[in-house]
Design a protein around this motif. Structure first.
Motif, PDB file in Angstrom:
ATOM      1  N   LEU A 199       0.819  -1.211   0.000  1.00  0.00           N
ATOM      2  CA  LEU A 199       0.000   0.000   0.000  1.00  0.00           C
ATOM      3  C   LEU A 199       0.854   1.263   0.000  1.00  0.00           C
ATOM      4  N   ALA A 200       2.084   1.156   0.467  1.00  0.00           N
ATOM      5  CA  ALA A 200       2.985   2.312   0.507  1.00  0.00           C
ATOM      6  C   ALA A 200       3.761   2.498  -0.793  1.00  0.00           C
ATOM      7  N   LYS A 201       3.516   1.654  -1.783  1.00  0.00           N
ATOM      8  CA  LYS A 201       4.212   1.793  -3.061  1.00  0.00           C
ATOM      9  C   LYS A 201       3.721   3.024  -3.827  1.00  0.00           C
ATOM     10  N   LYS A 202       4.532   3.457  -4.744  1.00  0.00           N
ATOM     11  CA  LYS A 202       4.225   4.647  -5.548  1.00  0.00           C
ATOM     12  C   LYS A 202       2.905   4.507  -6.305  1.00  0.00           C
ATOM     13  N   SER A 203       2.553   3.281  -6.687  1.00  0.00           N
ATOM     14  CA  SER A 203       1.347   3.055  -7.482  1.00  0.00           C
ATOM     15  C   SER A 203       0.070   3.341  -6.719  1.00  0.00           C
ATOM     16  N   THR A 204       0.154   3.387  -5.377  1.00  0.00           N
ATOM     17  CA  THR A 204      -1.055   3.654  -4.587  1.00  0.00           C
ATOM     18  C   THR A 204      -0.792   4.806  -3.610  1.00  0.00           C
ATOM     19  N   TYR A 205      -0.740   4.511  -2.308  1.00  0.00           N
ATOM     20  CA  TYR A 205      -0.671   5.592  -1.321  1.00  0.00           C
ATOM     21  C   TYR A 205       0.724   6.166  -1.127  1.00  0.00           C
ATOM     22  N   GLY A 206       1.720   5.543  -1.699  1.00  0.00           N
ATOM     23  CA  GLY A 206       3.069   6.085  -1.612  1.00  0.00           C
ATOM     24  C   GLY A 206       3.399   7.080  -2.699  1.00  0.00           C
ATOM     25  N   GLY A 207       2.409   7.432  -3.512  1.00  0.00           N
ATOM     26  CA  GLY A 207       2.665   8.376  -4.593  1.00  0.00           C
ATOM     27  C   GLY A 207       1.390   8.919  -5.206  1.00  0.00           C
ATOM     28  N   HIS A 208       0.773   8.117  -6.087  1.00  0.00           N
ATOM     29  CA  HIS A 208      -0.381   8.590  -6.856  1.00  0.00           C
ATOM     30  C   HIS A 208      -1.506   9.153  -5.986  1.00  0.00           C
ATOM     31  N   LEU A 209      -1.830   8.478  -4.887  1.00  0.00           N
ATOM     32  CA  LEU A 209      -3.010   8.839  -4.109  1.00  0.00           C
ATOM     33  C   LEU A 209      -2.729   9.838  -2.998  1.00  0.00           C
ATOM     34  N   THR A 210      -1.511  10.318  -2.934  1.00  0.00           N
ATOM     35  CA  THR A 210      -1.173  11.289  -1.887  1.00  0.00           C
ATOM     36  C   THR A 210      -0.402  12.471  -2.465  1.00  0.00           C
ATOM     37  N   MET A 211       0.878  12.281  -2.756  1.00  0.00           N
ATOM     38  CA  MET A 211       1.766  13.390  -3.075  1.00  0.00           C
ATOM     39  C   MET A 211       1.686  13.880  -4.512  1.00  0.00           C
ATOM     40  N   SER A 212       1.298  13.021  -5.435  1.00  0.00           N
ATOM     41  CA  SER A 212       1.401  13.418  -6.842  1.00  0.00           C
ATOM     42  C   SER A 212       0.049  13.503  -7.534  1.00  0.00           C
ATOM     43  N   ASP A 221      -2.380   5.739 -18.620  1.00  0.00           N
ATOM     44  CA  ASP A 221      -1.499   4.756 -17.979  1.00  0.00           C
ATOM     45  C   ASP A 221      -1.458   4.955 -16.466  1.00  0.00           C
ATOM     46  N   THR A 222      -1.465   6.207 -16.044  1.00  0.00           N
ATOM     47  CA  THR A 222      -1.474   6.496 -14.607  1.00  0.00           C
ATOM     48  C   THR A 222      -2.748   5.973 -13.956  1.00  0.00           C
ATOM     49  N   PHE A 223      -3.883   6.232 -14.585  1.00  0.00           N
ATOM     50  CA  PHE A 223      -5.152   5.773 -14.031  1.00  0.00           C
ATOM     51  C   PHE A 223      -5.207   4.246 -13.988  1.00  0.00           C
ATOM     52  N   ASP A 224      -4.687   3.606 -15.030  1.00  0.00           N
ATOM     53  CA  ASP A 224      -4.648   2.146 -15.060  1.00  0.00           C
ATOM     54  C   ASP A 224      -3.756   1.604 -13.945  1.00  0.00           C
ATOM     55  N   ASP A 225      -2.639   2.291 -13.695  1.00  0.00           N
ATOM     56  CA  ASP A 225      -1.718   1.887 -12.628  1.00  0.00           C
ATOM     57  C   ASP A 225      -2.422   1.909 -11.274  1.00  0.00           C
ATOM     58  N   ASP A 247      12.621   8.944  -0.837  1.00  0.00           N
ATOM     59  CA  ASP A 247      12.891   8.821  -2.269  1.00  0.00           C
ATOM     60  C   ASP A 247      11.788   9.511  -3.069  1.00  0.00           C
ATOM     61  N   ARG A 248      10.543   9.349  -2.600  1.00  0.00           N
ATOM     62  CA  ARG A 248       9.431  10.020  -3.293  1.00  0.00           C
ATOM     63  C   ARG A 248       9.571  11.546  -3.172  1.00  0.00           C
ATOM     64  N   HIS A 249       9.975  12.007  -1.990  1.00  0.00           N
ATOM     65  CA  HIS A 249      10.221  13.448  -1.841  1.00  0.00           C
ATOM     66  C   HIS A 249      11.247  13.905  -2.867  1.00  0.00           C
ATOM     67  N   ASP A 250      12.313  13.146  -3.016  1.00  0.00           N
ATOM     68  CA  ASP A 250      13.351  13.522  -3.969  1.00  0.00           C
ATOM     69  C   ASP A 250      12.845  13.479  -5.402  1.00  0.00           C
ATOM     70  N   TYR A 273      -1.720  19.199   2.351  1.00  0.00           N
ATOM     71  CA  TYR A 273      -0.730  19.212   1.275  1.00  0.00           C
ATOM     72  C   TYR A 273       0.021  17.880   1.249  1.00  0.00           C
ATOM     73  N   GLY A 274       0.080  17.272   0.079  1.00  0.00           N
ATOM     74  CA  GLY A 274       0.801  16.017  -0.073  1.00  0.00           C
ATOM     75  C   GLY A 274       0.081  14.816   0.486  1.00  0.00           C
ATOM     76  N   GLU A 275      -1.199  14.975   0.833  1.00  0.00           N
ATOM     77  CA  GLU A 275      -1.958  13.872   1.422  1.00  0.00           C
ATOM     78  C   GLU A 275      -3.193  13.500   0.606  1.00  0.00           C
ATOM     79  N   GLY A 276      -3.426  14.204  -0.507  1.00  0.00           N
ATOM     80  CA  GLY A 276      -4.417  13.782  -1.471  1.00  0.00           C
ATOM     81  C   GLY A 276      -5.874  13.998  -1.127  1.00  0.00           C
ATOM     82  N   GLN A 277      -6.196  14.849  -0.166  1.00  0.00           N
ATOM     83  CA  GLN A 277      -7.586  14.996   0.259  1.00  0.00           C
ATOM     84  C   GLN A 277      -8.335  16.167  -0.390  1.00  0.00           C
ATOM     85  N   LEU A 278      -7.619  17.123  -0.955  1.00  0.00           N
ATOM     86  CA  LEU A 278      -8.282  18.328  -1.448  1.00  0.00           C
ATOM     87  C   LEU A 278      -9.166  18.049  -2.657  1.00  0.00           C
TER      88      LEU A 278
END
Length: 492
Positions: A56-69, A102-106, A316-319, A444-449
């Motif tokens: 769940l913490a991977k970039k494809s879900t809550y570690g990226g797409h669904l929070t920070m990006s 592709d992002t939505f599919d991911d 790493d995601r921050h970077d 900010y960076g948590e995907g709720q807005l």
């Protein structure tokens, strides 16, 4: 998507694909287990569940797409002014572009794979060949039912209709069993009912969660003979409950779901329950830990976080997203004009100055985002914490749903007081206006807005790529298209 899920389930039947080599709360999952071996001991079951949280913490879900990006780009958090910028098409809601699709599919595929794995765990816990004692078994099952609800709910918030006006529209499938059989696209209201049903189950199972007695960390370690009055043996697995889906997570998510569905009394009741019981454990951040801590600043207000993931890739995601070394076309940044507008130029707000500053290495002349930058002390308990649900949101929910404006304002002011801001006069404010300001500042960076905008069906939102002006919003922007991997199969 079905082909992906079918392959995953076949592999899962003999080799659990979701276990990684990463460390999660001091338990090292093995790479491969035969399924019957995995579920025959409590320790191996714990390893499997750790794998769920790691994924769940991977970039494809809550570690990226669904929070920070991705979801924050949809909310116009960042400036993407021209087509040579990294997220331009996404920020322009050009949903037909291949990169966006592709992002939505991911997101879609990985979320449903996680749901599949959760369902497999629930089925095996029901059989309980590991003979796990009931008080611990209930905690494990409660976590899984809660996570299943959370993942479906976030898929609904992205790919489902604007609920406040089209709750009966077709939305997403709900998978409550480990199957590759395609499930029907359900009306959004039915998905909400199923989410709430899973949350009710989660709340019941987590009724004796040690977090209610011992808080987020300090579960009894037992006496000198190894006995434990709690029945949880004091192991790390049943500690650090803020890094697992706990009882308060379930109640808080219940409040969030009811609010989204327009059930104000139920949302208020659930949020108040979290505040009244949970504030003793999820206490307000100490300002000194934010303002005076230097390179160890607690910029995520970790003491208030009800549920977070331990994301070992967080920095790493921050970077990847925010570091000053990124070139101007790829960095995610908010214009200074927009920042001053959002925070009303108030440097006393703990969420402003510590998180947004001009880098000292002169790599950028403008302010960049530091909320998820690594800290100097590697032993800090909040290191690697990726916040998903926090206590402040419960106060916002009560402020929004409380009929008495004086009481509502008291809940809003409780957050403001602990952000370095003065209290507001209940007789002089417009509550929706103030809540919108708070959602912009707090998450900010948590995907709720983006979800706030969609829930309220706002017809226009601020243009993040301009220093002023707005973007018109409607269903075509609020409702993400189902991925082709899903729709193509349904047409077969």
């Amino acid at each position: 998507m079905k082909k992906t899920i079918k392959n995953s389930l076949r592999i899962l039947g003999c080799l659990l694909i979701f276990i990684s080599c990463d460390d999660y709360l001091d338990i090292q999952p093995e790479d491969k287990y035969l399924e019957e071996t995995v579920f025959e001991s409590e320790a191996s079951v714990q390893n499997v569940i750790n794998g769920i949280y790691i994924d769940l913490a991977k970039k494809s879900t809550y570690g990226g797409h669904l929070t920070m990006s991705t979801v924050d780009v949809l909310a116009q958090r960042y400036s993407e002014p021209t087509d040579n910028f990294r997220y331009y098409d996404l920020a322009q809601y050009n949903y037909g572009q291949s990169g966006v699709l592709d992002t939505f599919d991911d997101i879609w595929t990985n979320m449903y794979i996680r749901i599949l794995n959760i369902n497999k765990i629930i089925e095996n816990l029901d059989v309980n060949i590991a003979n796990i004692p009931s008080e611990r078994l209930n905690v494990l099952k409660g976590e899984m039912f809660g996570l299943r609800a959370m993942l479906h709910f976030d898929l609904l918030r992205l790919f489902g209709p604007v609920y406040s006006v089209n709750s009966s529209d077709e939305s997403i499938p709900y998978y409550n069993m480990a199957t590759t059989d395609i499930q029907s696209l359900l009306p959004a209201s039915e998905v909400i009912d199923m989410v709430l049903n899973d949350l009710n189950t989660s709340v019941d199972l987590l009724a004796n969660d040690p977090v209610r007695t011992y808080g987020k960390i300090a579960v009894s370690e037992g006496d000198d003979n190894g006995n434990s009055a709690t029945g949880f043996d004091g192991t790390s697995f049943y500690r650090f409950r803020n890094l697992r889906f706990n009882y308060f997570s379930a109640k808080a998510l219940e409040a969030r779901v009811h609010l989204y569905a327009g059930n104000a009394p139920e949302a208020s009741s659930a949020a108040k329950a979290v505040i009244d019981e949970g504030l003793q454990w999820f206490e307000w951040v100490n300002p000194d830990d934010v303002i005076s801590a230097g390179t160890n600043a607690d910029r995520i207000f970790s003491s208030e976080v009800i549920f977070a993931l331990q994301n070992v890739e967080l920095y790493d995601r921050h970077d990847d997203y925010f570091d000053a070394s990124i070139n101007d076309n790829n960095i995610l940044v908010t214009s200074e004009a927009r920042l001053n507008e959002i925070f009303e130029g108030n440097l006393n707000d703990y969420r402003f100055a510590p998180n947004w500053k001009v880098p000292t290495n002169a790599a950028k002349t403008y302010k960049t985002f530091f909320k998820f930058q690594d800290v100097a002390d590697s032993d800090l308990t909040f290191r690697y914490m990726q916040p998903l649900i926090r206590m402040s949101e419960m106060h916002y929910i009560v402020a929004e749903t409380e009929a008495d404006i004086t009481i509502a304002t008291e809940y809003l002011n409780a957050v403001r007081e602990h952000r370095g801001l003065p209290s507001l006069d209940a007789t002089l404010i417009d509550m929706p206006t103030e809540l919108l300001k708070e959602y912009k500042r707090e998450f900010y960076g948590e995907g709720q807005l983006f979800y706030y905008y969609k829930r309220n069906n706002m017809s226009a939102i601020e243009d993040g790529s301009d220093t002023s002006g707005q973007i018109a919003m409607d269903d075509t922007k609020y409702v993400l298209p189902l991925p082709e991997s899903e729709t193509a199969y349904r047409q077969d």
